[in-house]
Design an enzyme around this catalytic site. Structure first.
Site, PDB file in Angstrom:
ATOM      1  N   ASP A   7      23.365  19.530 -14.055  1.00 10.00           N
ATOM      2  CA  ASP A   7      24.344  20.863 -13.410  1.00 10.00           C
ATOM      3  C   ASP A   7      24.424  20.407 -11.574  1.00 10.00           C
ATOM      4  OD1 ASP A   7      27.191  22.088 -13.661  1.00 10.00           O
ATOM      5  OD2 ASP A   7      25.235  23.518 -13.897  1.00 10.00           O
ATOM      6  N   ASP A   9      26.621  22.930  -9.655  1.00  9.34           N
ATOM      7  CA  ASP A   9      26.823  24.714  -9.562  1.00  9.34           C
ATOM      8  C   ASP A   9      25.361  25.667  -9.920  1.00  9.34           C
ATOM      9  OD1 ASP A   9      28.442  24.056  -7.180  1.00  9.34           O
ATOM     10  OD2 ASP A   9      29.728  23.210  -8.908  1.00  9.34           O
ATOM     11  N   ARG A  47      38.734  24.226 -11.566  1.00  4.46           N
ATOM     12  CA  ARG A  47      39.219  25.103 -10.729  1.00  4.46           C
ATOM     13  C   ARG A  47      40.795  25.592 -11.256  1.00  4.46           C
ATOM     14  NH1 ARG A  47      40.220  21.999  -5.835  1.00  4.46           N
ATOM     15  NH2 ARG A  47      38.372  21.072  -5.728  1.00  4.46           N
TER      16      ARG A  47
HETATM   17  P1  B16 Z   1      35.370  23.053  -8.024  1.00  4.29           P
HETATM   18  P2  B16 Z   1      29.315  23.424 -12.013  1.00  4.29           P
HETATM   19  C1  B16 Z   1      31.351  24.244 -11.588  1.00  4.29           C
HETATM   20  O1  B16 Z   1      30.588  23.320 -11.191  1.00  4.29           O
HETATM   21  C2  B16 Z   1      31.494  25.738 -11.275  1.00  4.29           C
HETATM   22  O2  B16 Z   1      30.532  25.918 -11.803  1.00  4.29           O
HETATM   23  C3  B16 Z   1      32.827  26.264 -11.147  1.00  4.29           C
HETATM   24  O3  B16 Z   1      32.678  27.710 -10.558  1.00  4.29           O
HETATM   25  C4  B16 Z   1      34.214  25.412 -10.696  1.00  4.29           C
HETATM   26  O4  B16 Z   1      35.104  25.741 -10.212  1.00  4.29           O
HETATM   27  C5  B16 Z   1      33.833  24.134 -11.131  1.00  4.29           C
HETATM   28  O5  B16 Z   1      32.632  23.470 -10.588  1.00  4.29           O
HETATM   29  C6  B16 Z   1      34.839  22.991  -9.915  1.00  4.29           C
HETATM   30  O6  B16 Z   1      34.657  23.447  -8.576  1.00  4.29           O
HETATM   31  O7  B16 Z   1      36.259  23.701  -7.602  1.00  4.29           O
HETATM   32  O8  B16 Z   1      34.693  22.596  -6.422  1.00  4.29           O
HETATM   33  O9  B16 Z   1      36.416  20.874  -8.202  1.00  4.29           O
HETATM   34  O10 B16 Z   1      28.930  24.281 -12.567  1.00  4.29           O
HETATM   35  O11 B16 Z   1      29.968  22.000 -13.316  1.00  4.29           O
HETATM   36  O12 B16 Z   1      28.293  22.051 -11.183  1.00  4.29           O
HETATM   37 MG    MG Z   2      26.934  25.180 -13.407  1.00  4.47          MG
END
Ligand code: B16
Ligand code: MG
Length: 223
Positions: A7, A9, A47
């Site tokens: 993963d 984030d 998002r």
């Molecule tokens: P974005 P992961 C996720 O990433 C995040 O944990 C989550 O908080 C976020 O809303 C999502 O990505 C979408 O991100 O706004 O940049 O498209 O943990 O799956 O790497």
């Molecule tokens: Mg994550």
């Protein structure tokens, strides 16, 4: 050959904090209480899913155009924060783990719900470690749906049962389990308790623990 799917984030880097700052600006503007605990519930969600969770019962007060505007502003704010990132923002222990898995010739991929994953990886300078990057653009059904991890496995040419996922989110652990993969959960048991192995941080995770989760190779007739 087994593989590891990371993963992004919350595992490779702490963008969870940057997401928090950006969502908090929106929540403050709308007069909605928002703290780190509420942000943790958004980990791994897309998002739009995150916005729905943040708005809660007030979701119906907003038109699709207003929601679109909120999402765009949240992302602009988030991207401005990501632009300031560099290799220094890799979480402790990440680069040694990537190096040691690469030395062991373990194929690696990113499986992220984020549509900004490529940009974040570039800022961190670790793109070249990964044979595949599957993000929220390639896999629109975001976690807890298993699509992102199944697609990563397919791109690596490894069956799901041969993949170990490293995740920090409840939704991400559920996605990996739904993909029939082994999971290492990073963080507190209240969040990643569904994982096969839990580590408080990536720095506390050694390569041997990752390798121990790979399926044992059965001794065939020629071995
Ligand atoms: P974005 P992961 C996720 O990433 C995040 O944990 C989550 O908080 C976020 O809303 C999502 O990505 C979408 O991100 O706004 O940049 O498209 O943990 O799956 O790497
Ligand atoms: Mg994550």
């Amino acid at each position: 050959m087994p593989a590891v799917i990371f993963d992004l984030d919350g595992v490779i880097t702490d963008t969870a904090e940057l997401h928090y700052q950006s969502w908090r600006a929106i929540a403050n503007e709308l007069g909605i209480p928002f703290d780190h605990q509420a942000n943790n519930a958004l980990r791994g969600l897309s998002r739009p899913q995150s916005l729905e969770k943040l708005l809660g019962p007030r979701s119906g007060d907003f038109t699709p155009a207003q929601k679109h505007d909120l999402l765009a502003r949240k992302n602009d704010d988030y991207l401005a924060r990501v632009a300031g990132m560099s290799e220094r923002d890799l979480l402790p222990g990440v680069e040694p783990l990537l190096r040691s898995l690469r030395d062991a010739r373990i194929p690696m991929a990113i499986g992220s719900s984020s549509k900004n994953a490529t940009f974040v990886l570039e800022r961190l300078g670790v793109t070249s470690y990964f044979e595949a990057v599957v993000d929220g653009l390639a896999a629109p059904n975001s976690k807890p749906h298993p699509e992102v991890f199944l697609l990563a496995a397919r791109r690596l040419g490894v069956p799901p049962a041969g993949c170990v996922v490293i995740e920090d989110a409840e939704a991400g652990v559920a996605a990996a389990k739904a993909a029939k993969m082994r999971v290492i959960g990073v963080g507190p048991a209240e969040r990643v308790g569904g994982a096969d192995v839990i580590t408080p941080t990536i720095a506390a995770l050694d390569t041997q623990t990752v390798l121990s989760l790979f399926p044992a190779r059965s001794a065939g007739p020629n071995r």
